[in-house]
Design an enzyme around this catalytic site. Structure first.
Site, PDB file in Angstrom:
ATOM      1  N   SER A 127       0.847  -1.203   0.000  1.00 48.47           N
ATOM      2  CA  SER A 127       0.000   0.000   0.000  1.00 48.47           C
ATOM      3  C   SER A 127       0.874   1.242   0.000  1.00 48.47           C
ATOM      4  O   SER A 127       2.001   1.232   0.520  1.00 48.47           O
ATOM      5  CB  SER A 127      -0.899   0.009   1.243  1.00 48.47           C
ATOM      6  OG  SER A 127      -1.549   1.255   1.397  1.00 48.47           O
ATOM      7  N   TYR A 140      -3.460  -1.041  10.070  1.00 45.31           N
ATOM      8  CA  TYR A 140      -3.396  -1.470   8.667  1.00 45.31           C
ATOM      9  C   TYR A 140      -2.019  -1.176   8.080  1.00 45.31           C
ATOM     10  O   TYR A 140      -1.398  -2.032   7.433  1.00 45.31           O
ATOM     11  CB  TYR A 140      -4.482  -0.767   7.857  1.00 45.31           C
ATOM     12  CG  TYR A 140      -4.351  -0.972   6.370  1.00 45.31           C
ATOM     13  CD1 TYR A 140      -4.809  -2.147   5.778  1.00 45.31           C
ATOM     14  CD2 TYR A 140      -3.777   0.004   5.557  1.00 45.31           C
ATOM     15  CE1 TYR A 140      -4.677  -2.350   4.411  1.00 45.31           C
ATOM     16  CE2 TYR A 140      -3.657  -0.192   4.191  1.00 45.31           C
ATOM     17  CZ  TYR A 140      -4.107  -1.369   3.624  1.00 45.31           C
ATOM     18  OH  TYR A 140      -3.972  -1.566   2.266  1.00 45.31           O
TER      19      TYR A 140
END
Length: 261
Positions: A127, A140
């Site tokens: 990400s 996350y």
């Protein structure tokens, strides 16, 4: 004909990547926790298999049924928004089980097959949250940042066997089920002290300056396997290219360091 096994193909990046590899003439093993025949065309060269990356037996069955593969794309992941203070550790562990340990388990299961053949590529999808700090996604981000360090170390271990490890770093994408996958976990995680701050943050997400689309990620994953490529990281623009140039810490540090206690 080469074969790619891709995890998390029920939507978003995984689905787009499966379609892209197939369009390039590859055999595709598209995996998902609950297989759906209607998501991918009924065409030669595409097989849909059940695979839960948090279940060791499921991983072993899927790899056995897949047969020899040339590329493993670890795309399966789940999202989470919320104040870390309010996030139960059980939820944090759930995020790590899929995003971190699930990716590691897939690698560990596939590596012996690649090593024995003396060839293969592992592509781990992380990400853009690993490229610069973002609020309300601490757990996350941690789960994805762990895979960045893991992948870079793994690349050094496996190079001697002709096995390559790559990273693809997508930006914010409104066209995936990231928010949907994390919706139930997010309930109650934006508590009153964080409400005003979170509201401004979500307003920014509603009108992003730039977005990444599943096809951007599919093309970045596609660029990773060629043996002539030595780049370890493949940002999926936009916006990770810009984020990659941002410092991980504030560009204006305090004039003097405050005591830690």
């Amino acid at each position: 004909m080469k074969t790619a096994l891709i995890t998390g193909c029920s939507s978003g990046y995984g689905l787009a990547t499966a379609l892209h590899f197939h369009a390039q003439g590859w055999q595709v093993i598209a995996t998902m926790r609950r297989p759906r025949a209607d998501l991918l065309p009924a065409a030669a060269g595409i097989r849909v298999l059940a695979l839960d990356v948090t279940d060791a037996e499921s991983i072993a069955r899927a790899l056995d049924h897949a047969g020899p593969i040339d590329v493993l794309v670890n795309n399966a992941g789940v999202g989470l928004f919320g104040a870390f203070e309010a996030t139960p550790m059980a939820t944090v562990r759930e995020i790590f089980d899929t995003n971190t340990f699930g990716t590691m388990a897939m690698c560990q299961a596939a590596i012996p097959r690649f090593r024995e053949r003396g060839a293969g590529t592992i592509v781990n999808v992380t990400s853009s949250a690993t490229l610069a700090p973002f609020p309300l996604v601490a757990a996350y981000t941690a789960s994805k940042t762990a895979i960045e360090g893991f992948s870079e170390s793994l690349a050094l271990e496996l190079a001697q066997f002709g096995v390559r490890t790559r990273l693809v770093e997508p930006g914010y994408c409104p066209d995936t089920r990231f928010a949907d996958n994390g919706a139930a976990r997010t309930d109650g995680l934006v508590t009153e002290p964080y409400a005003a701050f979170a509201g401004k943050f979500f307003e920014g997400f509603a009108q992003p300056a730039a977005t990444t689309h599943p096809q951007d990620v599919a093309e970045a994953v596609w660029q990773a396997p060629p043996p002539t490529t030595h780049r370890p990281r493949f940002p999926a623009p936009p916006p990770p290219v810009g984020l990659a140039r941002r410092p991980r810490c504030s560009p204006r540090p305090p004039r003097r360091l405050a005591p830690l206690w």
